[in-house]
Enzyme design. Sequence first.
Site, PDB file in Angstrom:
ATOM      1  N   CYS A  71      27.061  74.374  20.591  1.00  0.00           N
ATOM      2  CA  CYS A  71      25.789  74.428  21.159  1.00  0.00           C
ATOM      3  C   CYS A  71      24.950  75.550  20.384  1.00  0.00           C
ATOM      4  CB  CYS A  71      25.924  75.095  22.588  1.00  0.00           C
ATOM      5  SG  CYS A  71      26.916  76.376  22.956  1.00  0.00           S
ATOM      6  N   LYS A 113      36.720  71.747  36.287  1.00  0.00           N
ATOM      7  CA  LYS A 113      36.905  70.437  36.032  1.00  0.00           C
ATOM      8  C   LYS A 113      36.411  70.401  34.469  1.00  0.00           C
ATOM      9  CE  LYS A 113      34.008  66.973  35.599  1.00  0.00           C
ATOM     10  NZ  LYS A 113      34.807  66.264  34.420  1.00  0.00           N
ATOM     11  N   GLU A 157      24.419  76.319  31.095  1.00  0.00           N
ATOM     12  CA  GLU A 157      24.678  76.486  29.636  1.00  0.00           C
ATOM     13  C   GLU A 157      24.406  75.125  28.818  1.00  0.00           C
ATOM     14  OE1 GLU A 157      24.822  79.550  27.692  1.00  0.00           O
ATOM     15  OE2 GLU A 157      24.555  80.486  29.372  1.00  0.00           O
ATOM     16  N   GLU A 160      18.712  67.442  19.740  1.00  0.00           N
ATOM     17  CA  GLU A 160      20.045  67.704  19.160  1.00  0.00           C
ATOM     18  C   GLU A 160      21.170  66.738  18.954  1.00  0.00           C
ATOM     19  OE1 GLU A 160      22.766  69.078  22.775  1.00  0.00           O
ATOM     20  OE2 GLU A 160      23.314  70.804  21.598  1.00  0.00           O
ATOM     21  N   GLY A 188      21.941  72.579  25.886  1.00  0.00           N
ATOM     22  CA  GLY A 188      21.909  72.210  24.577  1.00  0.00           C
ATOM     23  C   GLY A 188      21.215  73.194  23.569  1.00  0.00           C
TER      24      GLY A 188
HETATM   25  P1  NAD Z   1      28.031  66.449  29.718  1.00  0.00           P
HETATM   26  O1  NAD Z   1      26.640  66.954  30.095  1.00  0.00           O
HETATM   27  O2  NAD Z   1      28.107  64.892  29.155  1.00  0.00           O
HETATM   28  O3  NAD Z   1      29.226  66.800  30.296  1.00  0.00           O
HETATM   29  C1  NAD Z   1      29.441  68.110  30.620  1.00  0.00           C
HETATM   30  C2  NAD Z   1      30.429  68.078  31.871  1.00  0.00           C
HETATM   31  O4  NAD Z   1      29.635  67.569  32.817  1.00  0.00           O
HETATM   32  C3  NAD Z   1      31.716  67.128  31.731  1.00  0.00           C
HETATM   33  O5  NAD Z   1      32.736  67.754  32.378  1.00  0.00           O
HETATM   34  C4  NAD Z   1      31.402  65.938  32.559  1.00  0.00           C
HETATM   35  O6  NAD Z   1      32.320  65.063  33.134  1.00  0.00           O
HETATM   36  C5  NAD Z   1      30.581  66.420  33.630  1.00  0.00           C
HETATM   37  N1  NAD Z   1      29.674  65.686  34.408  1.00  0.00           N
HETATM   38  C6  NAD Z   1      28.704  64.856  33.651  1.00  0.00           C
HETATM   39  N2  NAD Z   1      27.983  64.046  34.709  1.00  0.00           N
HETATM   40  C7  NAD Z   1      28.023  64.794  35.903  1.00  0.00           C
HETATM   41  C8  NAD Z   1      27.485  64.709  36.995  1.00  0.00           C
HETATM   42  N3  NAD Z   1      26.703  63.906  37.346  1.00  0.00           N
HETATM   43  N4  NAD Z   1      27.923  65.927  37.809  1.00  0.00           N
HETATM   44  C9  NAD Z   1      28.930  66.840  37.752  1.00  0.00           C
HETATM   45  N5  NAD Z   1      29.242  66.740  36.513  1.00  0.00           N
HETATM   46  C10 NAD Z   1      29.004  65.836  35.523  1.00  0.00           C
HETATM   47  O7  NAD Z   1      28.227  67.118  27.947  1.00  0.00           O
HETATM   48  P2  NAD Z   1      29.400  67.038  26.791  1.00  0.00           P
HETATM   49  O8  NAD Z   1      29.078  65.986  26.067  1.00  0.00           O
HETATM   50  O9  NAD Z   1      30.623  67.046  27.504  1.00  0.00           O
HETATM   51  O10 NAD Z   1      29.119  68.308  25.884  1.00  0.00           O
HETATM   52  C11 NAD Z   1      28.049  68.327  24.762  1.00  0.00           C
HETATM   53  C12 NAD Z   1      26.873  69.133  25.400  1.00  0.00           C
HETATM   54  O11 NAD Z   1      27.184  70.260  25.855  1.00  0.00           O
HETATM   55  C13 NAD Z   1      25.906  69.368  24.378  1.00  0.00           C
HETATM   56  O12 NAD Z   1      24.468  69.188  24.681  1.00  0.00           O
HETATM   57  C14 NAD Z   1      25.947  70.921  24.101  1.00  0.00           C
HETATM   58  O13 NAD Z   1      24.944  71.461  23.230  1.00  0.00           O
HETATM   59  C15 NAD Z   1      26.470  71.551  25.344  1.00  0.00           C
HETATM   60  N6  NAD Z   1      27.074  72.705  25.347  1.00  0.00           N
HETATM   61  C16 NAD Z   1      26.530  73.754  25.539  1.00  0.00           C
HETATM   62  C17 NAD Z   1      27.028  75.138  25.458  1.00  0.00           C
HETATM   63  C18 NAD Z   1      26.190  76.331  25.879  1.00  0.00           C
HETATM   64  O14 NAD Z   1      26.826  77.305  26.073  1.00  0.00           O
HETATM   65  N7  NAD Z   1      24.903  76.221  25.948  1.00  0.00           N
HETATM   66  C19 NAD Z   1      28.434  74.972  25.161  1.00  0.00           C
HETATM   67  C20 NAD Z   1      28.903  73.780  24.734  1.00  0.00           C
HETATM   68  C21 NAD Z   1      28.405  72.705  24.940  1.00  0.00           C
END
Ligand code: NAD
Length: 492
Positions: free
Chosen positions: A284, A175, A250, A386, A252
């Site tokens: 990240c 997804k 994975e 972050e 923030g």
């Molecule tokens: P987000 O948490 O808003 O969303 C991530 C995914 O989760 C999306 O597909 C979203 O639709 C889904 N989602 C949201 N609510 C959900 C729920 N209740 N149940 C299931 N799925 C749900 O994050 P984002 O804004 O898309 O990405 C940015 C964040 O991701 C930053 O905090 C960044 O640090 C982190 N990130 C971490 C890594 C890593 O490897 N550690 C890599 C990339 C991004």
Amino acid sequence: MIKIGPIINGEELMFAGGDSVDVINPATGEVIAEQICCNSEFVDKAVESSKKAFESDEWQNMSPSERGNCLLRLAVLVEENAEELITLELQDTGKPISQLRGGEIPLTAQIIRFYAGAADKIEGKVKASSNGTFQFTMYEPYGVVTGILPWNYPLVNAALKVAPAVAAGNAIIVKPSVDTPLATTAFVRLCTKAGFPKGIVNLTLGRGSSTGQCLIEHPDIKKISFTGSTAIGQKIQKQAVEHMKSVNLELGGKNAIIVFADADLDKAADATLISAFVNSGQLCVACSRLLVEKSIATEFEAILKTKLKNLKIGDPMDEDTQVGPMITKSQYDTALKYMDESENDGCQILSGGKKLNLNDSLNNGFWLEPTLLTNVNADMKVATEEIFGPVLSIITFETEAEAVEISNSVEYGLSGSVWTKDSMRSLRMIKQLDTGIIWVNNMMDGYPQISVPPHKMSGTGVELGTEGLLTFCKQKSAVIGYDEKAPVGWSL
Ligand code: NAD
């Protein structure tokens, strides 16, 4: 206009029970595509299809090396279809074309090839055996797993979930973020062409709060691999307990690059700028804190400021562009708010700090100036939270112990980078920094073979490397008795 739908059992659906959501080009603010979202009934259909595909003789009889061969074909297909993937990812995320062509497409193919080669090397252990027994451990796939992706590196993240999941023998439902579904959809189409049986790689589209939530709650999904924010990761972890699902998170980071006075300052400055501003800071492992030794702080800040003037920001289609816009409007607003608040908190803006105004066609995009903040205290919001935007907070330190203390003082523990010519000090720093990965005199090398195991609030589990493959496997132990005369404990 492009229209995409979920891919279930090899078929792209133009009705999936949910609403239709626009996809926006962040460079221009224009609507470029429409996506058809899955409601709970269609998430159920996706899970049913994945379960059937996982249990099928076709998949169960496919050898690990044949699974690897499918992945090798997928890597070739990614390269052959690079131009289409680049166009979609560029429109969806505003990433510079050079970053996609030179970085993310080759990395995607490399990740897939890495796990293709690892598919037939998943090895258990034979244990020291006694008492007429033969004892061993082995790895098995979970069954149906889900990979939930963020918007910052859609294609790379899709490969990071799909490749190890199928190499280990699972069926996966992907997804993508509702903000960036285009390249992931094209990627899943390629999985079908690569020869994976229908249903082994399914795609659901939709918002996290609806489609994502249904995937998390579904009892037939046995493993969740999530990349995203810490807040959503915590929520998922709590919900997964109900069915005792295995969860990989994975999340923030608020990573620090630490520059000592003896470092190669020119190289350290390049590393600082690429880490803080590549992908507009939406990374990240980005080092959004610079800890610099006080004796060289003024000199180092001047080097950064001079180099920053050479950074090319603008039209993602321009081959020379190095930095594009923020990927979502809401992340743009968040980063702008941090920039505004930093001055009230007493920080000084050394460079940037505002919305970036570009020409007509790009004027409605989500553009921010790469920003250097000085006069930052280690406990300020910009130094601890972050931002996930192009903002670098510069903090000074006087001793090695102080650098370690400041670096470890945040709630996250994802990555770090140390710049020094003192090899003994670099070993001490590796030992003392509480982060999953540390680069010394280096920035962000090692993918995909080096794993990133998040510490503290940056997550649980591990991604990348062979360790990342094993997170898609459950362990089993076996003890075989071969001595007919051996006692079993009771002899009643
Ligand atoms: P987000 O948490 O808003 O969303 C991530 C995914 O989760 C999306 O597909 C979203 O639709 C889904 N989602 C949201 N609510 C959900 C729920 N209740 N149940 C299931 N799925 C749900 O994050 P984002 O804004 O898309 O990405 C940015 C964040 O991701 C930053 O905090 C960044 O640090 C982190 N990130 C971490 C890594 C890593 O490897 N550690 C890599 C990339 C991004």
